[in-house]
Design a protein around this motif. Structure first.
Motif, PDB file in Angstrom:
ATOM      1  N   ARG A   6       0.855  -1.181   0.000  1.00 27.18           N
ATOM      2  CA  ARG A   6       0.000   0.000   0.000  1.00 27.18           C
ATOM      3  C   ARG A   6       0.891   1.231   0.000  1.00 27.18           C
ATOM      4  O   ARG A   6       1.796   1.352   0.821  1.00 27.18           O
ATOM      5  CB  ARG A   6      -0.919   0.007   1.209  1.00 27.18           C
ATOM      6  N   ILE A   7       0.658   2.139  -0.930  1.00 31.02           N
ATOM      7  CA  ILE A   7       1.451   3.356  -1.072  1.00 31.02           C
ATOM      8  C   ILE A   7       0.515   4.530  -0.781  1.00 31.02           C
ATOM      9  O   ILE A   7      -0.438   4.749  -1.525  1.00 31.02           O
ATOM     10  CB  ILE A   7       2.056   3.447  -2.482  1.00 31.02           C
ATOM     11  N   PRO A   8       0.770   5.291   0.297  1.00 29.31           N
ATOM     12  CA  PRO A   8      -0.184   6.310   0.734  1.00 29.31           C
ATOM     13  C   PRO A   8      -0.506   7.402  -0.287  1.00 29.31           C
ATOM     14  O   PRO A   8      -1.628   7.866  -0.360  1.00 29.31           O
ATOM     15  CB  PRO A   8       0.471   6.926   1.967  1.00 29.31           C
ATOM     16  N   MET A   9       0.461   7.830  -1.076  1.00 34.26           N
ATOM     17  CA  MET A   9       0.209   8.826  -2.119  1.00 34.26           C
ATOM     18  C   MET A   9       0.914   8.361  -3.381  1.00 34.26           C
ATOM     19  O   MET A   9       2.111   8.094  -3.366  1.00 34.26           O
ATOM     20  CB  MET A   9       0.719  10.204  -1.717  1.00 34.26           C
ATOM     21  N   LEU A  10       0.156   8.261  -4.448  1.00 32.70           N
ATOM     22  CA  LEU A  10       0.707   7.681  -5.666  1.00 32.70           C
ATOM     23  C   LEU A  10       0.272   8.497  -6.878  1.00 32.70           C
ATOM     24  O   LEU A  10      -0.807   8.297  -7.422  1.00 32.70           O
ATOM     25  CB  LEU A  10       0.228   6.228  -5.775  1.00 32.70           C
ATOM     26  N   PRO A  11       1.108   9.454  -7.302  1.00 28.73           N
ATOM     27  CA  PRO A  11       0.756  10.265  -8.471  1.00 28.73           C
ATOM     28  C   PRO A  11       0.719   9.425  -9.744  1.00 28.73           C
ATOM     29  O   PRO A  11       1.491   8.477  -9.895  1.00 28.73           O
ATOM     30  CB  PRO A  11       1.876  11.301  -8.563  1.00 28.73           C
ATOM     31  N   GLU A  12      -0.172   9.795 -10.638  1.00 30.16           N
ATOM     32  CA  GLU A  12      -0.250   9.146 -11.951  1.00 30.16           C
ATOM     33  C   GLU A  12      -0.162  10.220 -13.018  1.00 30.16           C
ATOM     34  O   GLU A  12      -0.949  11.167 -13.022  1.00 30.16           O
ATOM     35  CB  GLU A  12      -1.554   8.378 -12.102  1.00 30.16           C
ATOM     36  N   PHE A  13       0.797  10.068 -13.909  1.00 27.38           N
ATOM     37  CA  PHE A  13       0.962  10.990 -15.028  1.00 27.38           C
ATOM     38  C   PHE A  13       0.361  10.373 -16.275  1.00 27.38           C
ATOM     39  O   PHE A  13       0.710   9.240 -16.634  1.00 27.38           O
ATOM     40  CB  PHE A  13       2.446  11.279 -15.296  1.00 27.38           C
ATOM     41  N   ARG A  14      -0.497  11.103 -16.940  1.00 23.12           N
ATOM     42  CA  ARG A  14      -0.970  10.707 -18.262  1.00 23.12           C
ATOM     43  C   ARG A  14       0.070  11.213 -19.257  1.00 23.12           C
ATOM     44  O   ARG A  14       0.471  12.373 -19.206  1.00 23.12           O
ATOM     45  CB  ARG A  14      -2.341  11.313 -18.572  1.00 23.12           C
ATOM     46  N   VAL A  15       0.512  10.338 -20.141  1.00 22.96           N
ATOM     47  CA  VAL A  15       1.603  10.666 -21.053  1.00 22.96           C
ATOM     48  C   VAL A  15       1.152  10.497 -22.497  1.00 22.96           C
ATOM     49  O   VAL A  15       0.298   9.674 -22.808  1.00 22.96           O
ATOM     50  CB  VAL A  15       2.850   9.797 -20.752  1.00 22.96           C
ATOM     51  N   ARG A  16       1.737  11.306 -23.378  1.00 16.51           N
ATOM     52  CA  ARG A  16       1.345  11.279 -24.790  1.00 16.51           C
ATOM     53  C   ARG A  16       1.934  10.095 -25.536  1.00 16.51           C
ATOM     54  O   ARG A  16       1.349   9.597 -26.479  1.00 16.51           O
ATOM     55  CB  ARG A  16       1.759  12.589 -25.471  1.00 16.51           C
ATOM     56  N   ASP A  17       3.134   9.638 -25.129  1.00 17.44           N
ATOM     57  CA  ASP A  17       3.807   8.510 -25.783  1.00 17.44           C
ATOM     58  C   ASP A  17       4.342   7.603 -24.678  1.00 17.44           C
ATOM     59  O   ASP A  17       5.425   7.844 -24.125  1.00 17.44           O
ATOM     60  CB  ASP A  17       4.924   9.022 -26.686  1.00 17.44           C
ATOM     61  N   PHE A  18       3.590   6.578 -24.356  1.00 22.06           N
ATOM     62  CA  PHE A  18       3.916   5.709 -23.225  1.00 22.06           C
ATOM     63  C   PHE A  18       5.328   5.132 -23.335  1.00 22.06           C
ATOM     64  O   PHE A  18       6.096   5.174 -22.375  1.00 22.06           O
ATOM     65  CB  PHE A  18       2.883   4.576 -23.095  1.00 22.06           C
ATOM     66  N   GLU A  19       5.688   4.584 -24.489  1.00 20.59           N
ATOM     67  CA  GLU A  19       7.004   3.947 -24.632  1.00 20.59           C
ATOM     68  C   GLU A  19       8.139   4.950 -24.443  1.00 20.59           C
ATOM     69  O   GLU A  19       9.154   4.643 -23.808  1.00 20.59           O
ATOM     70  CB  GLU A  19       7.128   3.240 -25.991  1.00 20.59           C
ATOM     71  N   HIS A  20       7.961   6.165 -24.973  1.00 25.22           N
ATOM     72  CA  HIS A  20       8.979   7.206 -24.820  1.00 25.22           C
ATOM     73  C   HIS A  20       9.132   7.585 -23.338  1.00 25.22           C
ATOM     74  O   HIS A  20      10.254   7.680 -22.821  1.00 25.22           O
ATOM     75  CB  HIS A  20       8.607   8.424 -25.665  1.00 25.22           C
ATOM     76  N   SER A  21       8.018   7.778 -22.640  1.00 30.04           N
ATOM     77  CA  SER A  21       8.064   8.127 -21.213  1.00 30.04           C
ATOM     78  C   SER A  21       8.636   6.989 -20.383  1.00 30.04           C
ATOM     79  O   SER A  21       9.422   7.206 -19.457  1.00 30.04           O
ATOM     80  CB  SER A  21       6.662   8.485 -20.708  1.00 30.04           C
ATOM     81  N   ARG A  22       8.254   5.778 -20.725  1.00 35.19           N
ATOM     82  CA  ARG A  22       8.766   4.598 -20.010  1.00 35.19           C
ATOM     83  C   ARG A  22      10.286   4.555 -20.106  1.00 35.19           C
ATOM     84  O   ARG A  22      10.992   4.381 -19.114  1.00 35.19           O
ATOM     85  CB  ARG A  22       8.137   3.333 -20.600  1.00 35.19           C
ATOM     86  N   ARG A  23      10.821   4.728 -21.318  1.00 34.93           N
ATOM     87  CA  ARG A  23      12.275   4.734 -21.522  1.00 34.93           C
ATOM     88  C   ARG A  23      12.935   5.870 -20.730  1.00 34.93           C
ATOM     89  O   ARG A  23      13.995   5.690 -20.124  1.00 34.93           O
ATOM     90  CB  ARG A  23      12.622   4.868 -23.003  1.00 34.93           C
TER      91      ARG A  23
END
Length: 140
Positions: free
Chosen positions: A8-25
């Motif tokens: 369990r992680i008390p605060m967990l930001p989520e970013f919506r990204v335009r290019d998932f693979e690019h952001s992942r890298r």
């Protein structure tokens, strides 16, 4: 990717990204590791030390959680994440070697916390979607 126990992680930001693979890298090059991933959803929960962040492909389908404003670059305007790392100098060197542009160069600032002054060595970068990331190491 090693199997992780549920945490369990008390605060967990989520970013919506335009290019998932690019952001992942980008985040993996920065030193984050995959904690959990759902490739079919273009989603990853990533981890660096005790820091966790979710990235997910931006979608415009009905019912998505994109908010009420157009999703235009830079995303996350008006907000940044300060992330405390064990060795900000080491991460800074990695960022420079990767050629990631600095939003704000390394600097030591002092901040008052109650009756103590803290020294915070920090720098800021933007991810590929413009999310502002402040990495720091704080001492007394």
């Amino acid at each position: 990717m090693k199997k992780q126990e549920f945490k369990r992680i008390p605060m967990l930001p989520e970013f919506r990204v335009r290019d998932f693979e690019h952001s992942r890298r980008f985040y993996l090059d920065l030193g984050f590791e995959i904690y959990n991933e759902r490739p079919e959803d273009k989603f990853a929960l990533i981890q660096m030390q005790d820091l966790y962040l979710m990235i997910m492909q931006l979608t415009t389908t009905a019912g998505s959680w994109n908010g009420y404003a157009p999703m235009e670059h830079p995303l996350g305007r008006g907000m940044h994440l300060q992330m405390e790392v064990s060795n900000v100098d080491e991460l800074y060197k990695r960022v420079v070697c990767l050629g990631i542009p600095l939003f704000r160069d390394m600097k030591t600032n002092q901040y008052r916390e109650h009756d103590k002054m803290l020294k915070c060595k920090e720098f800021l970068i933007q991810d590929p979607d413009g999310y502002l990331l402040r990495f720091s190491t704080t001492t007394l």
